[in-house]
Scaffold this motif. Structure first.
Motif, PDB file in Angstrom:
ATOM      1  N   LEU A 106     -27.958  38.228 -40.469  1.00  0.00           N
ATOM      2  CA  LEU A 106     -27.412  38.624 -40.103  1.00  0.00           C
ATOM      3  C   LEU A 106     -27.365  39.767 -40.468  1.00  0.00           C
ATOM      4  O   LEU A 106     -26.803  41.317 -39.532  1.00  0.00           O
ATOM      5  CB  LEU A 106     -25.779  38.151 -41.427  1.00  0.00           C
ATOM      6  CG  LEU A 106     -25.569  36.616 -41.295  1.00  0.00           C
ATOM      7  CD1 LEU A 106     -24.099  36.167 -41.582  1.00  0.00           C
ATOM      8  CD2 LEU A 106     -25.219  36.130 -39.531  1.00  0.00           C
ATOM      9  N   SER A 107     -27.493  40.583 -41.990  1.00  0.00           N
ATOM     10  CA  SER A 107     -27.510  42.462 -41.885  1.00  0.00           C
ATOM     11  C   SER A 107     -28.371  42.643 -41.356  1.00  0.00           C
ATOM     12  O   SER A 107     -28.528  43.636 -40.281  1.00  0.00           O
ATOM     13  CB  SER A 107     -28.150  42.344 -43.732  1.00  0.00           C
ATOM     14  OG  SER A 107     -29.555  42.171 -43.691  1.00  0.00           O
ATOM     15  N   SER A 108     -29.575  42.136 -40.182  1.00  0.00           N
ATOM     16  CA  SER A 108     -30.263  42.977 -39.524  1.00  0.00           C
ATOM     17  C   SER A 108     -30.240  42.605 -38.455  1.00  0.00           C
ATOM     18  O   SER A 108     -30.547  43.226 -36.477  1.00  0.00           O
ATOM     19  CB  SER A 108     -32.001  42.239 -39.453  1.00  0.00           C
ATOM     20  OG  SER A 108     -31.785  40.569 -39.121  1.00  0.00           O
ATOM     21  N   SER A 109     -28.684  41.930 -37.825  1.00  0.00           N
ATOM     22  CA  SER A 109     -28.386  41.715 -36.957  1.00  0.00           C
ATOM     23  C   SER A 109     -27.271  42.695 -35.928  1.00  0.00           C
ATOM     24  O   SER A 109     -26.341  42.877 -36.460  1.00  0.00           O
ATOM     25  CB  SER A 109     -27.374  40.423 -36.762  1.00  0.00           C
ATOM     26  OG  SER A 109     -26.280  39.933 -35.225  1.00  0.00           O
ATOM     27  N   LYS A 110     -27.400  43.025 -34.487  1.00  0.00           N
ATOM     28  CA  LYS A 110     -26.557  44.004 -34.167  1.00  0.00           C
ATOM     29  C   LYS A 110     -25.244  43.652 -33.937  1.00  0.00           C
ATOM     30  O   LYS A 110     -24.488  43.808 -33.900  1.00  0.00           O
ATOM     31  CB  LYS A 110     -27.037  44.362 -32.822  1.00  0.00           C
ATOM     32  CG  LYS A 110     -28.404  45.543 -33.410  1.00  0.00           C
ATOM     33  CD  LYS A 110     -27.553  46.549 -32.909  1.00  0.00           C
ATOM     34  CE  LYS A 110     -28.350  47.132 -33.908  1.00  0.00           C
ATOM     35  NZ  LYS A 110     -27.930  49.148 -34.815  1.00  0.00           N
ATOM     36  N   THR A 111     -25.143  41.520 -33.882  1.00  0.00           N
ATOM     37  CA  THR A 111     -23.693  41.636 -32.990  1.00  0.00           C
ATOM     38  C   THR A 111     -23.037  41.094 -34.171  1.00  0.00           C
ATOM     39  O   THR A 111     -22.550  41.320 -34.483  1.00  0.00           O
ATOM     40  CB  THR A 111     -24.144  40.104 -32.881  1.00  0.00           C
ATOM     41  OG1 THR A 111     -25.406  40.025 -31.783  1.00  0.00           O
ATOM     42  CG2 THR A 111     -23.099  39.432 -32.394  1.00  0.00           C
ATOM     43  N   TYR A 112     -24.031  41.154 -35.676  1.00  0.00           N
ATOM     44  CA  TYR A 112     -22.408  40.225 -36.764  1.00  0.00           C
ATOM     45  C   TYR A 112     -21.874  42.778 -37.035  1.00  0.00           C
ATOM     46  O   TYR A 112     -21.496  42.176 -37.689  1.00  0.00           O
ATOM     47  CB  TYR A 112     -24.167  40.154 -37.736  1.00  0.00           C
ATOM     48  CG  TYR A 112     -23.044  39.436 -38.851  1.00  0.00           C
ATOM     49  CD1 TYR A 112     -22.209  38.876 -39.216  1.00  0.00           C
ATOM     50  CD2 TYR A 112     -22.963  40.349 -40.317  1.00  0.00           C
ATOM     51  CE1 TYR A 112     -21.199  38.469 -40.687  1.00  0.00           C
ATOM     52  CE2 TYR A 112     -22.116  40.137 -41.353  1.00  0.00           C
ATOM     53  CZ  TYR A 112     -21.662  39.405 -41.373  1.00  0.00           C
ATOM     54  OH  TYR A 112     -20.249  38.780 -42.739  1.00  0.00           O
TER      55      TYR A 112
END
Ligand SMILES: [Zn+2]
Length: 273
Positions: A106-112
């Motif tokens: 999650l923390s590396s996801s641009k979407t999140y």
């Protein structure tokens, strides 16, 4: 003889896949992505998606990236008309949870990140001070006791629009030695000034947005600007332009690579003050 990259069975002479397997795979990826992209308008059946993935030879990692792409589309669609509602937020969070995304993913996801940014904006629009980011490390800023850091942009480029005056015509390239009592002929000043504006990169660093100020900390320049000292904001696709309340202030630009979020955040915080 090679094996089919999808079903692992012999694919035939010089072949790497069966046409039927490729078609199943293409149809599966398309269907899953579309189902997730429209997830805010209905209900997502997790089991159905897992079943489609299995039947279409879509592995676990690939399924996750399909889901992220679909969610990204869903969030963009939702943001076209307005900020995310609580109901939409809930649906998105359930999807992240149901498909087993862990904290690192999650923390590396641009979407999140886009989801969190939307929630930060919603807080600000509702008059709340967002508390949705955890700041890791020490910031080089001296905050007021009564202010709250809301967002931090890293690797922000700071530009100024600078006006350069130079002279054309006249005695170009001639240096004049100043001596007492010497009269300079008018002809020596025949040049006229040209004003040229150039966007100049001044520095690169951290931009921190609090409920009271914009802070910039770069290699050479560090400063804070209070919202009431800014007369105008200009939105750009990759950042924001500001004009300070001073007669000779040059326009300044912060390139954050997310103009949508930066502009909405800063303008709405400034409106509260
Ligand atoms: Zn096959």
């Amino acid at each position: 003889m090679g094996l089919c990259r999808f079903c692992d069975k012999p694919a035939g002479f010089l072949k790497k896949e069966h046409r039927e397997c490729r078609e199943k795979y293409n149809f599966g990826t398309f269907t899953i992505r579309s189902m997730i992209a429209s997830s805010l308008f209905g209900k997502v059946d997790k089991d159905e998606i897992f079943q489609i993935a299995r039947e279409s030879y879509i592995g676990e990692e690939e399924l996750k990236s399909l889901i992220l792409n679909g969610l990204d589309e869903a969030i963009d669609k939702a943001l076209e008309d307005n900020i995310l509602t609580e109901e939409e937020e809930e649906k998105l969070k359930v999807i992240f949870l149901e498909f087993g995304f862990n904290t690192d993913e999650l923390s590396s996801s641009k979407t999140y990140e886009k989801l969190i940014k939307s929630l930060v904006l919603r807080d600000v629009l509702e008059g709340k001070i967002p508390n949705r980011v955890k700041i890791e490390g020490v910031l080089p800023f001296n905050f007021l006791k009564s202010e709250t850091p809301i967002w931090i942009f890293n690797d922000v480029k700071y530009y100024q629009l600078k006006t350069y005056r130079h002279y054309v015509g006249g005695s170009d390239g001639v240096s004049i030695r100043v001596m007492k009592g010497v009269y300079y002929r008018v002809g020596g000043f025949r040049g006229y000034p040209i004003e040229e504006t150039k966007l100049t990169k001044v520095d690169e660093g951290i931009l921190c947005i609090t409920d009271k100020h914009i802070y910039f900390g770069g290699r050479v320049k560090s400063f804070r600007i209070s919202y009431d000292k800014i007369v105008s904001f200009t939105p750009y696709s990759d950042g924001i332009g500001i004009q300070r309340d001073s007669a000779n202030a040059e326009p300044e630009y912060f390139i954050t690579n997310d103009g949508w979020f930066t502009y909405n955040l800063v303008v709405n915080l400034a409106n509260r003050v």
